[in-house]
Design a protein around this motif. Structure first.
Motif, PDB file in Angstrom:
ATOM      1  N   UNK A 264      42.223  31.984  32.438  1.00 42.03           N
ATOM      2  CA  UNK A 264      42.026  30.696  33.177  1.00 42.03           C
ATOM      3  C   UNK A 264      41.764  29.689  32.228  1.00 42.03           C
ATOM      4  N   UNK A 265      42.053  29.671  31.277  1.00 44.50           N
ATOM      5  CA  UNK A 265      41.607  28.442  30.218  1.00 44.50           C
ATOM      6  C   UNK A 265      40.151  28.568  29.750  1.00 44.50           C
ATOM      7  N   UNK A 266      39.435  29.387  30.149  1.00 45.72           N
ATOM      8  CA  UNK A 266      37.999  29.634  29.846  1.00 45.72           C
ATOM      9  C   UNK A 266      37.699  30.770  28.778  1.00 45.72           C
ATOM     10  N   UNK A 267      36.907  30.471  27.972  1.00 41.39           N
ATOM     11  CA  UNK A 267      36.175  31.609  27.100  1.00 41.39           C
ATOM     12  C   UNK A 267      34.659  31.452  27.581  1.00 41.39           C
ATOM     13  N   UNK A 268      34.384  32.807  28.127  1.00 41.43           N
ATOM     14  CA  UNK A 268      32.960  33.168  28.779  1.00 41.43           C
ATOM     15  C   UNK A 268      32.418  34.131  27.981  1.00 41.43           C
ATOM     16  N   UNK A 269      31.287  34.295  27.763  1.00 47.28           N
ATOM     17  CA  UNK A 269      30.384  35.226  27.247  1.00 47.28           C
ATOM     18  C   UNK A 269      30.025  35.746  28.474  1.00 47.28           C
TER      19      UNK A 269
ATOM     20  N   UNK B  28      45.617  21.985  37.984  1.00 40.80           N
ATOM     21  CA  UNK B  28      46.575  22.792  38.219  1.00 40.80           C
ATOM     22  C   UNK B  28      45.869  24.138  38.719  1.00 40.80           C
ATOM     23  N   UNK B  29      46.577  25.107  39.226  1.00 35.60           N
ATOM     24  CA  UNK B  29      46.452  26.400  39.462  1.00 35.60           C
ATOM     25  C   UNK B  29      46.755  27.312  38.442  1.00 35.60           C
ATOM     26  N   UNK B  30      45.880  28.398  38.001  1.00 36.43           N
ATOM     27  CA  UNK B  30      46.411  29.288  37.125  1.00 36.43           C
ATOM     28  C   UNK B  30      46.401  30.664  37.833  1.00 36.43           C
TER      29      UNK B  30
ATOM     30  N   UNK C 141      48.375  40.097  47.743  1.00 39.43           N
ATOM     31  CA  UNK C 141      49.334  38.996  47.031  1.00 39.43           C
ATOM     32  C   UNK C 141      49.340  39.669  45.319  1.00 39.43           C
ATOM     33  N   UNK C 142      48.357  40.507  45.188  1.00 38.35           N
ATOM     34  CA  UNK C 142      48.317  40.761  43.750  1.00 38.35           C
ATOM     35  C   UNK C 142      48.096  40.021  42.650  1.00 38.35           C
ATOM     36  N   UNK C 143      47.143  38.964  43.214  1.00 40.96           N
ATOM     37  CA  UNK C 143      46.874  37.888  42.126  1.00 40.96           C
ATOM     38  C   UNK C 143      45.486  37.403  42.337  1.00 40.96           C
ATOM     39  N   UNK C 144      44.819  36.929  41.456  1.00 43.90           N
ATOM     40  CA  UNK C 144      43.612  35.932  41.334  1.00 43.90           C
ATOM     41  C   UNK C 144      43.930  34.608  40.880  1.00 43.90           C
ATOM     42  N   UNK C 145      43.856  33.535  41.653  1.00 40.23           N
ATOM     43  CA  UNK C 145      44.022  32.181  41.579  1.00 40.23           C
ATOM     44  C   UNK C 145      42.695  31.501  41.169  1.00 40.23           C
ATOM     45  N   UNK C 146      42.970  30.791  40.110  1.00 44.53           N
ATOM     46  CA  UNK C 146      41.772  29.782  39.554  1.00 44.53           C
ATOM     47  C   UNK C 146      42.156  28.385  39.167  1.00 44.53           C
ATOM     48  N   UNK C 147      41.454  27.475  39.206  1.00 41.10           N
ATOM     49  CA  UNK C 147      41.673  26.181  38.967  1.00 41.10           C
ATOM     50  C   UNK C 147      41.418  25.939  37.494  1.00 41.10           C
ATOM     51  N   UNK C 148      42.435  25.277  36.748  1.00 42.19           N
ATOM     52  CA  UNK C 148      42.133  24.858  35.540  1.00 42.19           C
ATOM     53  C   UNK C 148      41.042  24.077  35.035  1.00 42.19           C
TER      54      UNK C 148
END
Length: 184
Positions: free
Chosen positions: A106-111, A155-157, A143-150
């Motif tokens: 979701x546009x993130x790089x997290x350690x 936008x929703x990813x 719904x077989x999905x995980x939704x995240x905000x950008x």
């Protein structure tokens, strides 16, 4: 692949009217009824890892030893931990250690910290609620999905379920329990 996509600090700079919603249209691609868990694939330590279980009930991200070895992580990267994990069956599991790895979603790089354990589940990784919160995700198994905000909140990813991997996990679980095979 090594380009920086985002950072945690940007999460707090959101000012958006975009909302995460689910509706009947989302169910058009889903076979109902189903009992399948939310299993996804993501980049972890520069490798595509399949069979990742999203589990909002878990307080920790868990990596099995086989996945740790497959990712070719040096054992010296493991940090000791004195805290056992309480498993699904109520038994305590002593971790091998904790390792921090880069996870992209979701546009993130997290350690993220992963508790490495010597168990034999059908999943390679279990992503717990702390990670779900950090990516500002809303998992919905129906719904077989995980939704995240950008990152900028405009936008929703969607992180969609890996249906083949979920069926593989289910088949492995049934086989290990002695209850037969499930179609893959």
């Amino acid at each position: 692949m090594k380009k920086m996509i985002g950072s945690v600090n940007a999460l707090h700079q959101q000012n958006s009217s975009v909302q995460i919603k689910f509706d009947r249209m989302d169910l058009l691609r889903v076979q109902i009824p189903h009992k399948d868990p939310l299993v996804i694939s993501l980049l972890v330590a520069e490798c595509l890892v399949r069979r990742m279980l999203i589990d909002p009930r878990s307080n920790a991200n868990v990596m099995i030893r086989v996945t740790f070895d497959w990712l070719e992580i040096k054992p010296k990267k493991l940090k000791p931990t004195g805290n056992p994990l309480l498993g699904f069956n109520g038994k305590c599991v002593e971790p091998i250690g904790i390792v921090e790895l880069l996870v992209r979603a979701a546009e993130r790089e997290l350690m993220e910290s992963f508790v490495v354990v010597e168990i034999h589940p059908s999943y390679n990784l279990l992503m717990g609620r702390w990670w779900i919160h950090r990516v500002q995700g809303v998992p919905l198994t129906l719904h077989w999905v995980m939704r995240c905000l950008s990152l900028n909140g405009n936008k929703v990813i969607d992180i969609h379920r890996d249906q083949v991997a979920a069926k593989e996990c289910y088949s492995v679980t049934l086989k290990a329990s002695g209850k037969g095979k499930a179609p893959v």
